[in-house]
Design a protein around this motif. Structure first.
Motif, short mmCIF file in Angstrom:
data_model
loop_
_atom_site.label_atom_id
_atom_site.label_comp_id
_atom_site.label_asym_id
_atom_site.label_seq_id
_atom_site.Cartn_x
_atom_site.Cartn_y
_atom_site.Cartn_z
N UNK A 150 36.73 52.24 37.63
CA UNK A 150 35.72 51.21 37.28
C UNK A 150 36.23 49.81 37.59
N UNK A 151 37.48 49.52 37.24
CA UNK A 151 38.03 48.19 37.53
C UNK A 151 38.05 47.94 39.02
N UNK A 152 38.44 48.97 39.80
CA UNK A 152 38.46 48.84 41.26
C UNK A 152 37.05 48.57 41.79
N UNK A 181 35.79 45.44 43.99
CA UNK A 181 35.14 45.63 45.28
C UNK A 181 33.81 44.89 45.33
N UNK A 182 33.03 45.02 44.26
CA UNK A 182 31.74 44.31 44.17
C UNK A 182 31.97 42.80 44.26
N UNK A 183 32.96 42.30 43.53
CA UNK A 183 33.26 40.88 43.57
C UNK A 183 33.62 40.40 44.96
N UNK A 184 34.46 41.19 45.66
CA UNK A 184 34.89 40.82 47.01
C UNK A 184 33.72 40.81 47.98
N UNK A 185 32.89 41.85 47.92
CA UNK A 185 31.75 41.97 48.84
C UNK A 185 30.74 40.86 48.59
N UNK A 186 30.44 40.59 47.32
CA UNK A 186 29.47 39.55 46.99
C UNK A 186 29.96 38.18 47.47
N UNK A 187 31.25 37.90 47.26
CA UNK A 187 31.80 36.61 47.69
C UNK A 187 31.70 36.45 49.21
N UNK A 188 32.03 37.50 49.93
CA UNK A 188 31.94 37.45 51.40
C UNK A 188 30.50 37.25 51.85
N UNK A 189 29.56 37.95 51.20
CA UNK A 189 28.15 37.80 51.55
C UNK A 189 27.65 36.38 51.30
N UNK A 190 28.13 35.76 50.23
CA UNK A 190 27.75 34.37 49.95
C UNK A 190 28.35 33.43 51.00
N UNK A 249 45.51 33.24 41.40
CA UNK A 249 45.80 32.85 40.02
C UNK A 249 45.64 34.02 39.06
N UNK A 250 44.64 34.86 39.32
CA UNK A 250 44.44 36.05 38.47
C UNK A 250 45.63 36.98 38.56
N UNK A 251 46.18 37.12 39.78
CA UNK A 251 47.34 37.98 39.98
C UNK A 251 48.55 37.42 39.25
N UNK A 252 48.77 36.11 39.41
CA UNK A 252 49.93 35.46 38.78
C UNK A 252 49.86 35.56 37.25
N UNK A 253 48.64 35.39 36.70
CA UNK A 253 48.48 35.42 35.24
C UNK A 253 48.24 36.82 34.69
N UNK A 254 48.29 37.81 35.59
CA UNK A 254 48.14 39.23 35.20
C UNK A 254 46.84 39.49 34.46
N UNK A 255 45.76 38.88 34.93
CA UNK A 255 44.44 39.17 34.38
C UNK A 255 43.64 39.90 35.45
N UNK A 256 42.63 40.70 35.06
CA UNK A 256 41.88 41.48 36.04
C UNK A 256 41.35 40.60 37.19
N UNK A 257 41.50 41.10 38.41
CA UNK A 257 41.12 40.34 39.59
C UNK A 257 39.63 40.01 39.64
N UNK A 258 38.82 40.84 38.99
CA UNK A 258 37.38 40.57 39.09
C UNK A 258 37.01 39.25 38.40
N UNK A 259 37.86 38.78 37.49
CA UNK A 259 37.61 37.45 36.92
C UNK A 259 37.79 36.36 37.98
#
Length: 450
Positions: free
Chosen positions: A308-310, A314-323, A23-33
Motif C-alpha cells: 500500500x505504501x508503495x 507510485x500514485x504521487x510520482x505519476x500525478x506529479x509527472x502528469x502535472x 527531504x522525506x528520505x533524510x527525515x525518514x518519513x514516508x515518501x508520499x508526503x
C-alpha cells in the motif's frame, strides 16, 4: 525574456519538488508526503499561471485512473511473494540451492541466472518478486550481506527493462522511434555484452570472499526446511508456469493471477494449508515457522498490505509527472539542454544525460523515454545517426539507472519485496553504474571521427 523567466521558474519548481522528496528520505518519513507537498506546490503554481483548478483536479484523477492496471499488478506482486513462501516454492528452491551452491561462487552464478530469467520474463520487478526472492534466501543463508545480494539481484533483473522483447519499456521505445526489435537488438548488443561481462567479473571477484561458507549452518537450514515444509521437485511447477506465461507474452495481471491460483492449490496439496490461511497470507503476508528462528527471518513477506505504501508513492510520482506535463514544465528545460549539438558523440552523450535527468527528476522511466525521443529524433536524422542508437542510449542510461534512486517507482517496489532500501543496495547494483559508462565510452570509440 518571458520564455527565459518561465524556464527559470520551471527549474526552480522542479528543484523544490525534488527537495521535498529528498527531504522525506533524510527525515525518514514516508515518501508520499514529499510527493504530496510537491503536488500541492505544483498545483498552486499552475493555478497562479492561469490554469483552472478543476482542470488540474481532472488531470490528477485521470492520472490515477490510467495506472489502475499498474496498481493491480503491484498488489499481485505482494500476493505472489507470499504465495511463493506459503506454498513451499521458495523453501524448496532454498533447500536444493543450499546443496548445489556449496563451493560455488554464488554471486556470479546467481547474477547469470537473474540475467537469463529476466530476459524471458520481461519484467525486472516480476523477476525480483519471484526468482529473486528465492535467490535472496539462498544468498543470505550462505552468509552474504543482504545489501550485496539484493544489489546483485537488481543488476541481473533490470536487464529485462533494458533489452527484453517482452519489456513494456522496450516496446515503448520501439513505438516512439518506429524501430523493430531486430534493429534495436543488433545495436544494443554492442554495449550489452561488455556490460554483462564487466558486471559478472565484478560479482565473481566479490563472490570469492563468500565461497567458503558455514556449511554446518546450511545443513541446519536444510533440516529446518525439511521439518517446516513438505519439499518436492513438483513445487517447481509454479516457477515454470510463471516463466512459460511470461515467454508467451501473456498480460501481467493474468500471469500473476494464474500464479497466485496455482500457488494456492500447491499450498493446500503440499503444505496442508486451508483457504483462510492462504487468504490471510496473501493479504497480510507470510512468516516462516521452522525450527530455526534465524531461517524464519529469511522466510518473511508482507503480502498485499505491505504494497500500500508503495502504491501511494507510485500514485504521487505519476500525478506529479502528469502535472509537470500539463503545465509544460519539462519540455522548455529539456530543449535548453539540447542546444549546441553538432557531432554524433555529443548527441549520444546528451541523449544519455537527458534521459537520466528525466528519470531522476520524474521518478519514472517513461518520461526518460518519451521526451528525449520527441526532442532528439530530428537531430538524429539530421546527423545521419540511426534511431536504433537513440533507443540503445536511452536503455543504457535512463532506463537502467532507475533502481538506484530511492525516490524512483522501481525502488518503491523493491523495498517491500526485499526488505531494504535503494540506499542500502544501490552501491552493489554495479551493472546499473557500469552500463552508462560503457555506453558513453562506446559512443566515443564509434563516433569520435564523425
Amino acid at each position: 525574456m518571458e520564455t527565459k523567466k518561465l524556464a527559470l521558474n520551471n527549474i526552480s519548481l522542479m528543484i523544490i519538488c525534488l527537495g521535498f522528496i529528498i527531504g522525506s528520505i533524510i527525515m525518514s518519513i514516508p515518501l508520499y508526503y514529499g510527493f504530496l507537498a510537491g503536488i500541492v506546490l505544483t498545483v498552486a503554481v499552475l493555478v497562479k499561471n492561469g490554469y483552472g483548478l478543476n482542470d488540474l483536479v481532472k488531470t490528477i484523477f485521470t492520472a490515477v485512473y490510467e495506472i489502475k492496471n499498474l496498481i493491480i499488478v503491484i498488489l499481485f506482486i505482494g500476493a505472489t511473494t507470499s504465495i511463493w513462501m506459503a506454498s513451499g516454492v521458495v523453501p524448496t528452491i532454498m533447500y536444493y540451492g543450499f546443496s548445489y551452491m556449496e563451493g560455488v561462487n554464488f554471486l556470479f552464478a546467481a547474477f547469470l541466472i537473474m540475467v537469463t530469467v529476466s530476459l524471458f520474463m520481461g519484467t525486472a520487478i516480476g523477476t525480483m518478486s519471484t526468482v529473486g526472492i528465492s535467490l535472496s534466501g539462498i544468498g543470505m543463508g550462505l552468509g552474504i550481506p543482504q545489501s550485496v545480494v539484493v544489489g546483485m539481484l537488481v543488476s541481473g533483473a533490470f536487464i529485462a527493462d533494458k533489452i527484453s522483447p517482452l519489456s513494456g519499456l522496450i516496446n515503448l521505445l520501439m513505438t516512439t522511434t518506429g524501430k523493430s526489435y531486430k534493429d534495436i537488438f543488433k545495436t544494443m548488443i554492442v554495449t550489452l555484452i561488455p556490460t554483462i561481462i564487466i558486471a559478472a567479473a565484478v560479482y565473481y571477484i566479490i563472490g570469492l570472499s563468500y565461497t567458503t561458507g558455514d556449511y554446518d549452518k546450511l545443513i541446519l537450514y536444510r533440516e529446518a526446511i525439511a521439518e517446516g515444509f513438505n519439499t518436492s521437485p513438483y513445487l517447481l511447477i509454479l516457477p515454470v508456469i510463471i516463466l512459460g506465461l511470461s515467454i508467451a507474452g501473456l498480460n501481467s495481471i493474468i500471469t500473476f493471477s494464474i500464479g497466485v491460483g496455482v500457488g494456492s492449490v500447491l499450498s493446500i496439496l503440499f503444505q496442508g494449508s486451508n483457504i483462510k490461511t492462504i487468504i490471510m497470507s496473501i493479504l497480510f503476508g507470510y512468516k516462516g515457522n521452522t525450527p530455526s528462528a534465524e531461517l524464519n527471518k529469511l522466510l518473511v513477506s508482507g503480502g498485499m498490505v505491505s504494497m500500500i505504501e508503495a502504491i501511494l508513492m507510485v500514485i504521487g510520482a505519476i500525478v506529479l509527472v502528469q502535472l509537470f506535463e500539463k503545465g509544460n514544465i519539462l519540455l522548455p528545460i529539456m530543449e535548453k539542454l539540447v542546444n549546441g549539438i553538432n557531432t554524433k558523440v555529443t548527441l549520444v552523450r546528451r541523449t544519455g544525460l537527458l534521459s537520466t535527468l528525466l528519470t531522476v527528476a520524474t521518478c519514472d522511466q517513461t518520461a526518460g523515454i518519451i521526451l528525449p525521443t520527441k526532442i532528439l529524433k530530428n537531430k538524429y536524422e539530421e546527423l545521419d545517426l540511426d534511431l536504433a542508437v537513440l533507443t540503445r542510449t536511452i536503455s543504457d542510461t535512463g532506463i537502467i539507472v532507475a533502481p538506484l534512486m530511492p525516490w524512483n517507482i522501481n525502488s518503491f517496489l523493491i523495498k517491500p519485496i526485499m526488505g531494504i532500501t535503494a540506499a542500502q543496495y544501490a552501491p552493489f547494483a554495479v551493472l546499473c553504474f557500469i552500463c552508462p559508462v560503457v555506453s558513453v565510452t562506446m559512443s566515443y570509440m564509434l563516433y569520435r571521427k564523425k
